[in-house]
Design a protein around this motif. Structure first.
Motif: not given
Length: 658
Positions: A367-369, A380-383, A385-386, A514-518
């Motif tokens: 869930l996190v790149e 993780p850091a809060l960056k 995030i999927i 765009l997040e959902d589309l990715l």
């Protein structure tokens, strides 16, 4: 161009494509127009940039012939294209252009096609609804209804617009949490459809939209009526699928989604057997290697897990994993994150905490790149995030498991890792809270966050970390109250231009889309051109939004601080600035099992954990009820405040008469 999106979702896309062939008369260079039309049809739903290019050329072709009606249609189609692809920033500009052109040529356009005005209403209303500006959206659809009802004669097409407007109103009221209003408008749309658009060949077509009504009853907690309307909608959808083979793919997807939502209703009501039966009906409509298997099998696993059929649940979850792997390979994916988190829940319920913690960690990784630590001490850091909501669930499960492992083994490092993971989850709650747009978002956060706050307090109480306890107590009160205060402060002064607020909302909505589309495009090969294009667009928009926020902070610092500040005061500042030597602050958190009472004065801080039972539980329940029924608040909280005074006296070893 009839907007059918709100009326028959499962055939909307096909109808628009079919209509696009006949929407323009062959004026001007008919061969050129036909070529542009074919190109637009090919790219409208897949390549918006190409579609917009040909729509511009088409508009120029009609403009050369002074055909204002067709030119206006082209403007509206450009807005529809951007709306379909959720490009909210550009949509604002294109809609304004379409509106300006229509206003300039109103008389000429309305002579030939008064429906173009209704199309503009629909586009603007849909736009504001997506932005979360519900009051503006409501006013637009109400104006559309007024214009239609004032027509001396109405065609079936006019009635379709009227039906769509009432459905939009119902959906907007649903988002606002005004469920009775939502139902009134949805039933109104059904009544108009029955009276004015039903045909002898398909007299029950209106029942397809019963699924919308069912969802409102579900949110209202009226499960009996929700089930009734889901059943009737599904029966009609089954008939529609059999009667309209040309729409089979779209109808099948809509039917499967409706079955899955119907099953979730039973899950909410803890009727796991019934949920499983409905999910099996859903599976009958899946095709071989259908990606929709993933979600259906996952929910079957949840139903089995809740019935303590652990072996069956594990089998369903692992089947779901195999479908994901076949679809996306080994790459990170939100669905991987969901399933691994479900497996973590499964092993947690069986008290297999070592297996649970590993699966929660695997869920977080997916869930996190750029986060790949399999060791559970890492977070993780809060960056990048999927999916923030899914990550919140995984972090909560991990923190709770770490706490249970500490209780088993009494290893201090496990306790501190649990505390750090809860702190990260609470930071994530703040991040989600800043961006939520609907009452349903708030309901999700309230439902999800309170157990997290309570478990975090148990851990902080064990470590006796008073600063942490106080921070959690303060943040736990902030979700609904903070949002109300923030909105009051943001809009009461009316110092922020409306276009700035709209632009900020559009940025957030488009980034979310765009997040959902990715996530969807990642199911394909990494070299997929659409994925690369979407990813570049996403990062470009993020940079643009960052610059916009920097300018916002500079131009409107008060607004920015109210909007983005989530910090809580430090205990030392409370003592220095708010408390005189003879004053004591008592604050509390009411959980499901315990009441945490925290006392602060100049000399010390104390925390007490009191079991919630008997009279105290009734008082807390009355207190909670009073928050929502404010006219009874004083009466309902009086006894509770008296009890808090007694608890304070006990903690300070004072007489209750003093």
């Amino acid at each position: 161009m009839v907007r059918l999106k709100a009326i028959y979702p499962f055939i909307y896309c096909l109808v628009l494509v079919l209509n696009s062939k006949s929407i323009f008369s062959q004026t001007g260079d008919s061969l050129t127009i036909a070529t542009y039309e074919q190109k637009i049809e090919n790219h409208f739903y897949t390549n918006p940039d190409s579609a917009l290019c040909y729509l511009n050329l088409l508009g120029e072709q009609f403009s050369l012939n002074n055909n204002f009606t067709k030119t206006s249609e082209t403007y509206i189609r450009k807005a529809t294209c951007l709306s379909y692809h959720y490009r909210m920033q550009e949509l604002d500009t294109y809609l304004a252009e379409a509106q300006n052109f229509y206003d300039k040529h109103t008389v000429e356009i309305d002579k030939h096609n008064h429906l173009l005005k209704f199309d503009l209403y629909n586009e603007w209303g849909d736009y504001y609804m997506r932005l979360g500006d519900y009051e503006k959206a409501l006013s637009i659809f109400k104006e559309l209804i007024s214009d239609i009802t004032q027509l001396q004669e109405r065609t079936t097409t006019d009635y379709n617009y009227l039906i769509g407007a009432y459905q939009y109103l119902g959906w907007i009221y649903k988002y606002m949490g005004q469920y009775e209003e939502a139902l009134n408008h949805l039933f109104k749309s059904i009544a108009i459809e029955i009276e004015h658009t039903s045909s002898p060949k398909n007299p029950n077509r209106y029942k397809i939209n019963y699924a919308r009504i069912a969802q409102v009853y579900q949110l209202q907690g009226n499960y009996k009526l929700a089930k009734k309307y889901f059943r009737e909608s599904l029966e009609e959808l089954e008939s529609a699928l059999a009667a309209m083979p040309q729409y089979s793919a779209l109808a099948r997807n809509y039917l499967i989604n409706s079955y899955n939502k119907y099953a979730l209703l039973y899950q909410q009501n803890h009727q796991w057997d019934s949920s499983a039966i409905i999910l099996k009906k859903s599976i009958k409509h899946h095709q071989k290697d259908d990606p929709m298997f993933i979600n259906t099998y996952r929910h079957m696993g949840i139903a089995a897990m809740e019935q303590e059929q652990f072996a069956a649940a594990e089998k369903f979850f692992k089947q779901s994993l195999s479908y994901i792997k076949a679809s996306v390979g080994e790459r990170k994916d939100r669905q991987y994150g969901e399933i691994y988190t479900n497996l973590g829940d499964l092993y947690f319920q069986q008290k297999k905490f070592s297996a649970a913690i590993q699966h929660y960690q695997q869920g977080i990784i997916n869930l996190v790149e750029n986060f790949n630590h399999k060791e559970t001490k890492h977070n993780p850091a809060l960056k990048q995030i999927i999916s923030r909501k899914d990550l919140l669930t995984a972090l909560s499960g991990k923190a709770n498991t770490l706490h249970q492992l500490y209780l088993q083994h009494q290893q201090k490092d496990l306790l501190f890792h649990a505390e750090a993971t809860y702190a990260l989850a609470i930071d994530l709650i703040d991040s989600i809270r800043l961006d939520f747009n609907t009452d349903m978002d708030k309901a999700f956060l309230v439902k999800t966050s309170y157990p997290i706050y309570e478990q975090a307090l148990h851990v902080a109480y064990t470590t006796q970390n008073h600063n942490n306890i106080f921070t959690i107590l303060e943040k736990s009160k902030g979700i609904l109250l903070y949002e109300a205060i923030r909105k009051t402060n943001l809009f009461a002064s009316n110092r922020i231009p409306a276009n700035i607020l709209r632009k900020e909302q559009a940025f957030r909505k488009e980034l979310s889309y765009l997040e959902d589309l990715l996530q969807k495009e990642e199911n394909k090969t990494p070299e997929n051109k659409k994925f690369v294009s979407t990813r570049n667009q996403f990062h470009s928009l993020k940079n643009e939004f960052y610059n916009f926020e920097q300018q916002l902070e500079q131009d409107f610092p008060d607004y920015y601080n109210i909007k983005h500040t989530t910090s809580t005061p430090h205990l030392s500042n409370i003592k220095k600035k708010l408390l005189s030597p003879n004053k004591t602050l008592v604050t509390f958190f009411e959980g499901d099992q315990y009441l945490f009472v925290f006392l602060i004065n100049h000399n010390e801080t104390k925390c007490q954990k009191i079991p919630l039972n008997g009279q105290l539980r009734k008082q807390v329940k009355a207190m909670r009820s009073g928050i929502y029924n404010y006219h009874t608040l004083d009466h309902k909280t009086d006894k509770f405040h008296q009890e808090m005074a007694k608890q304070y006296c006990r903690m300070e070893n004072l007489s209750t008469n003093s």
